[in-house]
Design a protein around this motif. Structure first.
Motif, PDB file in Angstrom:
ATOM      1  N   ALA A 205       0.833  -1.206   0.000  1.00 57.05           N
ATOM      2  CA  ALA A 205       0.000   0.000   0.000  1.00 57.05           C
ATOM      3  C   ALA A 205       0.872   1.262   0.000  1.00 57.05           C
ATOM      4  CB  ALA A 205      -0.916  -0.009   1.222  1.00 57.05           C
ATOM      5  N   VAL A 206       0.541   2.220  -0.876  1.00 55.33           N
ATOM      6  CA  VAL A 206       1.370   3.415  -1.031  1.00 55.33           C
ATOM      7  C   VAL A 206       0.625   4.706  -0.663  1.00 55.33           C
ATOM      8  CG1 VAL A 206       2.796   2.345  -2.814  1.00 55.33           C
ATOM      9  CG2 VAL A 206       0.740   3.630  -3.499  1.00 55.33           C
ATOM     10  N   HIS A 207      -0.411   4.588   0.161  1.00 57.95           N
ATOM     11  CA  HIS A 207      -1.241   5.746   0.472  1.00 57.95           C
ATOM     12  C   HIS A 207      -0.620   6.710   1.487  1.00 57.95           C
ATOM     13  CE1 HIS A 207      -2.099   2.748   3.556  1.00 57.95           C
ATOM     14  NE2 HIS A 207      -2.369   3.766   4.356  1.00 57.95           N
ATOM     15  N   ASN A 208       0.440   6.283   2.180  1.00 60.29           N
ATOM     16  CA  ASN A 208       1.045   7.125   3.226  1.00 60.29           C
ATOM     17  C   ASN A 208       2.518   7.354   2.903  1.00 60.29           C
ATOM     18  OD1 ASN A 208       1.427   8.545   5.604  1.00 60.29           O
ATOM     19  ND2 ASN A 208       1.728   6.716   6.850  1.00 60.29           N
ATOM     20  N   PRO A 209       2.847   8.308   2.012  1.00 59.24           N
ATOM     21  CA  PRO A 209       4.217   8.483   1.534  1.00 59.24           C
ATOM     22  C   PRO A 209       5.231   8.715   2.648  1.00 59.24           C
ATOM     23  CG  PRO A 209       2.685   9.753   0.196  1.00 59.24           C
ATOM     24  CD  PRO A 209       1.910   9.251   1.384  1.00 59.24           C
ATOM     25  N   TRP A 210       6.450   8.298   2.363  1.00 58.54           N
ATOM     26  CA  TRP A 210       7.550   8.406   3.318  1.00 58.54           C
ATOM     27  C   TRP A 210       7.839   9.853   3.676  1.00 58.54           C
ATOM     28  CZ3 TRP A 210      12.588  10.445   2.883  1.00 58.54           C
ATOM     29  CH2 TRP A 210      13.465  10.087   3.922  1.00 58.54           C
TER      30      TRP A 210
ATOM     31  N   SER B 275      14.609   2.575  -1.183  1.00 57.85           N
ATOM     32  CA  SER B 275      14.294   2.435  -2.609  1.00 57.85           C
ATOM     33  C   SER B 275      13.177   3.382  -3.034  1.00 57.85           C
ATOM     34  CB  SER B 275      13.872   0.995  -2.906  1.00 57.85           C
ATOM     35  OG  SER B 275      12.667   0.687  -2.216  1.00 57.85           O
ATOM     36  N   ALA B 276      13.014   3.515  -4.356  1.00 57.59           N
ATOM     37  CA  ALA B 276      11.923   4.332  -4.882  1.00 57.59           C
ATOM     38  C   ALA B 276      10.574   3.772  -4.450  1.00 57.59           C
ATOM     39  CB  ALA B 276      12.015   4.390  -6.412  1.00 57.59           C
ATOM     40  N   PHE B 277      10.489   2.459  -4.305  1.00 59.56           N
ATOM     41  CA  PHE B 277       9.255   1.817  -3.857  1.00 59.56           C
ATOM     42  C   PHE B 277       8.953   2.182  -2.411  1.00 59.56           C
ATOM     43  CE2 PHE B 277       7.207  -2.376  -2.431  1.00 59.56           C
ATOM     44  CZ  PHE B 277       5.942  -1.999  -2.875  1.00 59.56           C
ATOM     45  N   ALA B 278       9.961   2.104  -1.560  1.00 60.99           N
ATOM     46  CA  ALA B 278       9.787   2.420  -0.139  1.00 60.99           C
ATOM     47  C   ALA B 278       9.361   3.871   0.056  1.00 60.99           C
ATOM     48  CB  ALA B 278      11.075   2.143   0.620  1.00 60.99           C
TER      49      ALA B 278
ATOM     50  N   ASN C  19       1.362  10.998  -9.084  1.00 64.10           N
ATOM     51  CA  ASN C  19       0.078  10.725  -9.730  1.00 64.10           C
ATOM     52  C   ASN C  19       0.134   9.465 -10.606  1.00 64.10           C
ATOM     53  OD1 ASN C  19      -2.666  11.507  -9.935  1.00 64.10           O
ATOM     54  ND2 ASN C  19      -2.319  12.412 -11.946  1.00 64.10           N
ATOM     55  N   GLY C  20       1.023   8.532 -10.221  1.00 64.96           N
ATOM     56  CA  GLY C  20       1.110   7.262 -10.934  1.00 64.96           C
ATOM     57  C   GLY C  20       1.891   7.304 -12.231  1.00 64.96           C
ATOM     58  N   ARG C  21       2.513   8.428 -12.558  1.00 63.73           N
ATOM     59  CA  ARG C  21       3.146   8.590 -13.868  1.00 63.73           C
ATOM     60  C   ARG C  21       4.420   7.774 -14.044  1.00 63.73           C
ATOM     61  NH1 ARG C  21       1.416  14.038 -12.900  1.00 63.73           N
ATOM     62  NH2 ARG C  21       3.375  14.373 -11.804  1.00 63.73           N
ATOM     63  N   SER C  22       5.256   7.720 -13.008  1.00 61.50           N
ATOM     64  CA  SER C  22       6.589   7.136 -13.203  1.00 61.50           C
ATOM     65  C   SER C  22       6.852   5.909 -12.340  1.00 61.50           C
ATOM     66  CB  SER C  22       7.663   8.204 -12.918  1.00 61.50           C
ATOM     67  OG  SER C  22       7.565   8.673 -11.574  1.00 61.50           O
ATOM     68  N   PHE C  23       5.797   5.311 -11.771  1.00 64.77           N
ATOM     69  CA  PHE C  23       5.998   4.151 -10.916  1.00 64.77           C
ATOM     70  C   PHE C  23       6.557   2.977 -11.730  1.00 64.77           C
ATOM     71  CE2 PHE C  23       4.750   0.203  -8.853  1.00 64.77           C
ATOM     72  CZ  PHE C  23       5.145   0.434  -7.538  1.00 64.77           C
ATOM     73  N   VAL C  24       7.548   2.301 -11.158  1.00 69.80           N
ATOM     74  CA  VAL C  24       8.166   1.127 -11.780  1.00 69.80           C
ATOM     75  C   VAL C  24       8.028  -0.050 -10.820  1.00 69.80           C
ATOM     76  CG1 VAL C  24      10.315   0.119 -12.659  1.00 69.80           C
ATOM     77  CG2 VAL C  24       9.815   2.541 -13.067  1.00 69.80           C
ATOM     78  N   ASP C  25       7.606  -1.196 -11.338  1.00 68.45           N
ATOM     79  CA  ASP C  25       7.480  -2.376 -10.480  1.00 68.45           C
ATOM     80  C   ASP C  25       8.801  -2.662  -9.779  1.00 68.45           C
ATOM     81  OD1 ASP C  25       4.923  -2.617 -11.363  1.00 68.45           O
ATOM     82  OD2 ASP C  25       5.215  -4.462 -12.505  1.00 68.45           O
ATOM     83  N   PRO C  26       8.777  -2.825  -8.454  1.00 73.94           N
ATOM     84  CA  PRO C  26      10.013  -3.045  -7.710  1.00 73.94           C
ATOM     85  C   PRO C  26      10.386  -4.528  -7.612  1.00 73.94           C
ATOM     86  CG  PRO C  26       8.195  -2.875  -6.189  1.00 73.94           C
ATOM     87  CD  PRO C  26       7.603  -2.700  -7.570  1.00 73.94           C
ATOM     88  N   GLY C  27      11.582  -4.770  -7.103  1.00 74.38           N
ATOM     89  CA  GLY C  27      11.987  -6.136  -6.781  1.00 74.38           C
ATOM     90  C   GLY C  27      12.610  -6.900  -7.927  1.00 74.38           C
ATOM     91  N   PRO C  28      12.899  -8.185  -7.678  1.00 73.99           N
ATOM     92  CA  PRO C  28      13.562  -9.028  -8.686  1.00 73.99           C
ATOM     93  C   PRO C  28      12.673  -9.288  -9.892  1.00 73.99           C
ATOM     94  CG  PRO C  28      12.834 -10.344  -6.812  1.00 73.99           C
ATOM     95  CD  PRO C  28      12.612  -8.920  -6.430  1.00 73.99           C
ATOM     96  N   ALA C  29      13.273  -9.868 -10.928  1.00 74.85           N
ATOM     97  CA  ALA C  29      12.547 -10.178 -12.162  1.00 74.85           C
ATOM     98  C   ALA C  29      11.545 -11.298 -11.928  1.00 74.85           C
ATOM     99  CB  ALA C  29      13.532 -10.571 -13.259  1.00 74.85           C
ATOM    100  N   LEU C  30      10.522 -11.329 -12.777  1.00 70.38           N
ATOM    101  CA  LEU C  30       9.531 -12.402 -12.701  1.00 70.38           C
ATOM    102  C   LEU C  30      10.130 -13.723 -13.161  1.00 70.38           C
ATOM    103  CD1 LEU C  30       6.379 -10.708 -14.286  1.00 70.38           C
ATOM    104  CD2 LEU C  30       6.824 -11.077 -11.869  1.00 70.38           C
TER     105      LEU C  30
END
Length: 343
Positions: free
Chosen positions: A229-234, A276-279, A287-298
């Motif tokens: 959940a990303v509703h409460n930014p760092w 990290s950018a995810f944390a 506004n969701g523009r530049s989010f990148v899936d975090p973590g290792p490859a699928l």
């Protein structure tokens, strides 16, 4: 650890220590899992003596009075990041390689209860509260062949799927309106496309599916389901801020498999860096523009995140309602019978 003492056949409870039901720090848990046509209920975190706790394959994510998620400062903790430090569950569920496993979650609070856009949630069951963030699935083998005694902090975790944000879709108007009123406004804002995995999850009745890789070798594994959940930014001045990870672990025996072994995975404490950018993602600024899936490859790399979206038939929903109804009634009965300590 919170313990309870049964003082009558009706299940009246005595609390030996100060205790409060989960509020701001507890937003839900895994309610149950459907695999190979068999439903297994998640644990009852409110009453240790509930018989369901002797039959569940789901590790207890957290004690009722404790935090229910992992914050960025603990992203490097192998135990917390594996299964929130949970000990083994008593049972294991059976799933065939190549089959689809469904994981149902339940919210701890009723903020979205009965609200538009929350899918076919069974009556009396709270939907998940947040709609911005990721949904991911990881798997690790229990090398000793017994997941109940396996220390998940030692696990080698392989990512099966992740749904971050799909910029070709957007949240349903109903759920957007619901989130506008409580508990937080949805971003990307109206007029900007972007469907978070967690919004899809809420729209699907707080339920998600994951495909067990076809040909995976028979054996004992832990399926790790994660909501980010990303509703409460760092905020550097607030140690309760940042991405919140809700992590549930399901003990499984894979059957009808092949010869494919899991590749070398990642220790749980190394999945995402604490800085990290995810944390530290700020959904309101970005506004969701530049989010990148975090973590290792699928793995396998050919598996697309689309394989985790949840579209349930009416028969599946009916099965979930029936399988979870007794547990839900039991938990409500337990809550009514608890004697709260005086302030």
């Amino acid at each position: 650890m919170v313990t309870f003492t049964k003082i009558s056949n009706l299940g009246a409870l005595l609390l030996p220590t100060l205790f409060a039901f989960p509020g701001a720090n507890a937003h839900g848990q895994i309610k149950g899992v459907l695999a190979n046509g068999v439903y297994n209920n998640g644990p009852n975190i409110y009453w240790d003596a509930d018989p369901v706790n002797e039959q569940t394959a789901v590790r207890k994510m957290y004690q009722a009075g404790g935090p229910s998620y992992v914050l960025p400062q603990d992203f490097n903790d192998n135990s917390k990041m594996a299964c929130e430090g949970a000990a083994g569950a008593p049972k294991t569920i059976v799933a065939s390689a190549g089959s689809v496993v469904r994981v149902d979650w339940v919210g701890a609070t009723g903020e979205l209860d009965g609200k538009p856009g929350t899918g076919n949630v069974p009556a009396g069951q709270n939907p998940w509260v947040h709609a911005m963030g990721t949904v991911a699935s990881y798997i690790a083998e229990c090398p000793n062949g017994d997941c109940a005694t396996y220390d998940a902090s030692q696990g080698s975790w392989v990512k099966l799927a992740m749904f971050g944000i799909d910029r070709t879709e957007t949240i349903s108007p109903d759920l957007r309106e619901t989130m506008q009123n409580k508990p937080e406004e949805y971003y990307p804002t109206s007029g900007t496309s972007g469907l978070w995995g967690m919004a899809r999850f809420v729209q699907a009745g707080s339920s998600w599916t994951v495909t067990i890789p076809e040909g995976l070798a028979n054996g004992h594994y832990i399926l790790r389901q994660e909501l980010g959940a990303v509703h409460n930014p760092w905020n550097a001045q607030d140690n309760t801020s940042g991405t919140q990870l809700y992590i549930g672990c399901i003990q499984m025996e894979i059957t009808n498999g092949g010869n494919t072994k899991l590749p070398q995975g990642t220790k749980a404490g190394s999945l995402y860096a604490t800085n990290s950018a995810f944390a530290r993602y700020d959904v309101y600024e970005d506004n969701g523009r530049s989010f990148v899936d975090p973590g290792p490859a699928l793995w396998p790399s050919s598996y697309a995140k689309r394989e985790e979206h949840s579209n349930h038939t009416s028969a599946e929903i009916s099965a979930r309602c029936s399988a979870g109804e007794k547990q839900e009634k039991r938990m409500r009965k337990v809550k009514r019978s608890i004697q709260y300590p005086s302030a």
